[in-house]
Design a protein around this motif. Structure first.
Motif, PDB file in Angstrom:
ATOM      1  N   PHE A 220      -6.826   4.060   1.544  1.00 18.14           N
ATOM      2  CA  PHE A 220      -5.532   4.328   2.184  1.00 18.14           C
ATOM      3  C   PHE A 220      -5.230   3.325   3.299  1.00 18.14           C
ATOM      4  CE2 PHE A 220      -6.940   8.902   1.227  1.00 18.14           C
ATOM      5  CZ  PHE A 220      -6.500   8.811  -0.080  1.00 18.14           C
ATOM      6  N   GLY A 221      -6.004   2.244   3.352  1.00 15.53           N
ATOM      7  CA  GLY A 221      -5.754   1.194   4.323  1.00 15.53           C
ATOM      8  C   GLY A 221      -6.606   1.240   5.562  1.00 15.53           C
ATOM      9  N   GLY A 222      -7.289   2.353   5.797  1.00 15.36           N
ATOM     10  CA  GLY A 222      -8.149   2.458   6.969  1.00 15.36           C
ATOM     11  C   GLY A 222      -7.458   3.076   8.161  1.00 15.36           C
ATOM     12  N   ARG A 223      -8.257   3.527   9.100  1.00 15.66           N
ATOM     13  CA  ARG A 223      -7.732   4.187  10.291  1.00 15.66           C
ATOM     14  C   ARG A 223      -6.767   3.276  11.052  1.00 15.66           C
ATOM     15  NH1 ARG A 223     -12.295   6.291   8.879  1.00 15.66           N
ATOM     16  NH2 ARG A 223     -12.750   8.503   9.227  1.00 15.66           N
ATOM     17  N   GLY A 224      -5.618   3.830  11.393  1.00 14.49           N
ATOM     18  CA  GLY A 224      -4.596   3.059  12.075  1.00 14.49           C
ATOM     19  C   GLY A 224      -3.558   2.471  11.133  1.00 14.49           C
ATOM     20  N   TYR A 225      -3.820   2.556   9.835  1.00 18.41           N
ATOM     21  CA  TYR A 225      -2.912   1.966   8.849  1.00 18.41           C
ATOM     22  C   TYR A 225      -2.381   2.982   7.839  1.00 18.41           C
ATOM     23  CZ  TYR A 225      -4.836  -2.459  10.550  1.00 18.41           C
ATOM     24  OH  TYR A 225      -5.226  -3.496  11.337  1.00 18.41           O
ATOM     25  N   THR A 226      -2.964   4.169   7.817  1.00 14.97           N
ATOM     26  CA  THR A 226      -2.582   5.126   6.775  1.00 14.97           C
ATOM     27  C   THR A 226      -1.140   5.595   6.907  1.00 14.97           C
ATOM     28  OG1 THR A 226      -3.497   6.930   8.105  1.00 14.97           O
ATOM     29  CG2 THR A 226      -4.933   5.948   6.451  1.00 14.97           C
ATOM     30  N   GLU A 227      -0.676   5.823   8.117  1.00 13.84           N
ATOM     31  CA  GLU A 227       0.685   6.341   8.302  1.00 13.84           C
ATOM     32  C   GLU A 227       1.717   5.396   7.706  1.00 13.84           C
ATOM     33  OE1 GLU A 227       3.719   7.899  11.834  1.00 13.84           O
ATOM     34  OE2 GLU A 227       1.640   7.416  12.311  1.00 13.84           O
ATOM     35  N   ALA A 228       1.542   4.107   7.952  1.00 13.73           N
ATOM     36  CA  ALA A 228       2.481   3.118   7.419  1.00 13.73           C
ATOM     37  C   ALA A 228       2.421   3.084   5.893  1.00 13.73           C
ATOM     38  CB  ALA A 228       2.167   1.742   7.986  1.00 13.73           C
ATOM     39  N   ASP A 294       1.012  -5.782  -3.140  1.00 13.45           N
ATOM     40  CA  ASP A 294      -0.095  -6.559  -2.568  1.00 13.45           C
ATOM     41  C   ASP A 294       0.402  -7.569  -1.542  1.00 13.45           C
ATOM     42  OD1 ASP A 294      -2.616  -7.534  -2.106  1.00 13.45           O
ATOM     43  OD2 ASP A 294      -2.772  -8.621  -4.010  1.00 13.45           O
ATOM     44  N   ARG A 295      -0.187  -7.521  -0.353  1.00 14.28           N
ATOM     45  CA  ARG A 295       0.167  -8.460   0.715  1.00 14.28           C
ATOM     46  C   ARG A 295      -1.020  -9.342   1.121  1.00 14.28           C
ATOM     47  NH1 ARG A 295       2.683  -4.043   4.999  1.00 14.28           N
ATOM     48  NH2 ARG A 295       4.395  -3.209   3.686  1.00 14.28           N
ATOM     49  N   ASN A 296      -2.155  -9.152   0.437  1.00  9.78           N
ATOM     50  CA  ASN A 296      -3.400  -9.797   0.858  1.00  9.78           C
ATOM     51  C   ASN A 296      -3.686  -9.479   2.326  1.00  9.78           C
ATOM     52  OD1 ASN A 296      -5.697 -11.316   0.245  1.00  9.78           O
ATOM     53  ND2 ASN A 296      -4.817 -13.175   1.135  1.00  9.78           N
ATOM     54  N   GLU A 297      -3.408  -8.245   2.682  1.00  9.46           N
ATOM     55  CA  GLU A 297      -3.493  -7.789   4.074  1.00  9.46           C
ATOM     56  C   GLU A 297      -4.781  -7.022   4.288  1.00  9.46           C
ATOM     57  OE1 GLU A 297       0.163  -6.171   5.981  1.00  9.46           O
ATOM     58  OE2 GLU A 297      -1.087  -4.381   6.289  1.00  9.46           O
ATOM     59  N   LYS A 298      -5.810  -7.727   4.712  1.00  4.87           N
ATOM     60  CA  LYS A 298      -7.112  -7.111   4.933  1.00  4.87           C
ATOM     61  C   LYS A 298      -7.148  -6.417   6.290  1.00  4.87           C
ATOM     62  CE  LYS A 298     -11.807  -8.241   3.522  1.00  4.87           C
ATOM     63  NZ  LYS A 298     -12.440  -7.188   4.297  1.00  4.87           N
ATOM     64  N   HIS A 299      -7.696  -5.202   6.334  1.00  5.30           N
ATOM     65  CA  HIS A 299      -7.676  -4.425   7.565  1.00  5.30           C
ATOM     66  C   HIS A 299      -9.007  -4.315   8.266  1.00  5.30           C
ATOM     67  CE1 HIS A 299      -3.825  -2.228   5.968  1.00  5.30           C
ATOM     68  NE2 HIS A 299      -3.579  -3.434   6.478  1.00  5.30           N
ATOM     69  N   ASP A 300     -10.041  -4.920   7.715  1.00  5.59           N
ATOM     70  CA  ASP A 300     -11.333  -4.969   8.395  1.00  5.59           C
ATOM     71  C   ASP A 300     -11.927  -6.349   8.232  1.00  5.59           C
ATOM     72  OD1 ASP A 300     -13.567  -4.093   9.867  1.00  5.59           O
ATOM     73  OD2 ASP A 300     -13.501  -2.115   8.910  1.00  5.59           O
ATOM     74  N   TRP A 301     -12.902  -6.658   9.050  1.00 12.40           N
ATOM     75  CA  TRP A 301     -13.411  -8.033   9.098  1.00 12.40           C
ATOM     76  C   TRP A 301     -14.427  -8.349   8.026  1.00 12.40           C
ATOM     77  CZ3 TRP A 301     -18.619  -9.192   9.918  1.00 12.40           C
ATOM     78  CH2 TRP A 301     -19.433  -8.113  10.337  1.00 12.40           C
ATOM     79  N   TYR A 302     -14.973  -7.342   7.371  1.00 10.38           N
ATOM     80  CA  TYR A 302     -16.017  -7.585   6.377  1.00 10.38           C
ATOM     81  C   TYR A 302     -15.511  -8.501   5.262  1.00 10.38           C
ATOM     82  CZ  TYR A 302     -18.780  -3.741   8.314  1.00 10.38           C
ATOM     83  OH  TYR A 302     -19.534  -2.926   9.122  1.00 10.38           O
TER      84      TYR A 302
END
Length: 302
Positions: A220-228, A294-302
């Motif tokens: 779901f995009g990860g914490r801080g991103y789910t609402e959007a 798809d935006r190639n929008e990574k939400h974590d650094w891994y």
């Protein structure tokens, strides 16, 4: 029968340094194919893994006990934890107290690069913390110094019966092509960040072509991103059409792409909702609509 099947697939999964690109799927077409009726997938190690589960990242002891307990009571069988989540003991306790037979539960954990200098000790530490007899799947949490030797320790643990399946987390095509020729047992699973805004459409087919199962965290995009993400109009429209929620649409999209999902939540209602994704199917047009996000929008650094 299970041991015989495991031995057969183990023999298929051992590859030489010059043949790590062996297509295990060609040896047995059922490897990596999702069985939607049984809600599981056959790994190249010979074991079955559920295709929908629970991620326990950031869950406290009480939250783990409640969420894992709810998952198992509701028919879910796949649980994901890690050394760095600091809740392996909680996961193990919840499994032991669930009343579900151990052989029905599939527990994944991971060792962190800070443990790569003594991977045998890390494996034993995880076994002691979980206290559930054996580990179903152990992953290297992400690449780091000494990762090849750490993976070889996982291979030894498979041969010793401590671990049933092994794999990698946060490895991509470039990393896999460099890593695979250096090991003996093909990973059963590769687990990466995957969601509608970061789809890894180059990684998924490559991983699956090797007979490795793809698993996605942060669906779901990860914490801080789910609402959007949950406010995305395309996803809302598709959800309304099927009379389901946006999270259910996202999970179903993953499954139809061949990606195992492990959404994390401390809410028992959401645990149950996330398991309820097998009574509807997205059309090819709807799949294309989500693929177009798809935006190639990574939400974590891994």
């Amino acid at each position: 029968m299970l041991k015989l099947l495991a031995a057969l697939f183990f023999s298929l999964s051992v590859v030489s340094a010059h043949s790590a690109d062996l297509n295990l799927k060609a040896e047995n077409p059922k490897v990596g194919e999702f069985d939607f009726a049984a809600k599981r997938v056959l790994l190249n190690s010979g074991y079955y893994m559920s295709i929908v589960g629970l991620g326990t990242y950031s869950l406290s002891h009480d939250e783990c006990m409640l969420s894992v307990g709810t998952l198992l009571k509701s028919g879910g069988r796949l649980i994901d934890t890690a050394y760095m989540y600091h809740n392996e003991k909680s996961v193990g306790q919840a499994v032991r107290e669930s009343g579900v037979p151990r052989e029905e539960v599939f527990v994944t954990t991971k060792i962190y690069p800070s443990q790569f200098d003594d991977p045998k000790a890390a494996i034993d530490m995880a076994l002691e913390a979980l206290d559930i007899e054996y580990i179903d799947l152990m992953l290297l949490h992400h690449p780091g110094k000494g990762d090849v030797e750490a993976y070889k320790a996982l291979e030894d643990a498979v041969r010793g019966g401590k671990i049933r399946s092994i794999g990698l987390s946060n490895w991509y095509v470039k990393e896999l092509k460099e890593f695979l020729p250096q090991i003996s047992i093909m990973p059963a699973v590769v687990q990466n960040e995957i969601h509608p805004y970061y789809q890894e459409n180059d990684v998924i087919p490559y991983v699956r072509s090797l007979g490795i199962v793809m698993e996605g965290w942060y669906p779901f995009g990860g914490r801080g991103y789910t609402e959007a993400m949950f406010s995305n109009e395309t996803l809302i429209d598709i959800a309304k059409k099927h009379d389901v929620t946006v999270p259910q649409v996202i999970l179903r999209w993953n499954l139809q792409k061949g990606v195992v999902v492990i959404p994390g939540t401390e809410n028992p209602d959401y645990v149950r909702e996330n398991l309820d994704v097998f009574d509807f199917e997205l059309s090819s047009e709807e799949m294309d609509m989500i693929n177009a996000l798809d935006r190639n929008e990574k939400h974590d650094w891994y």
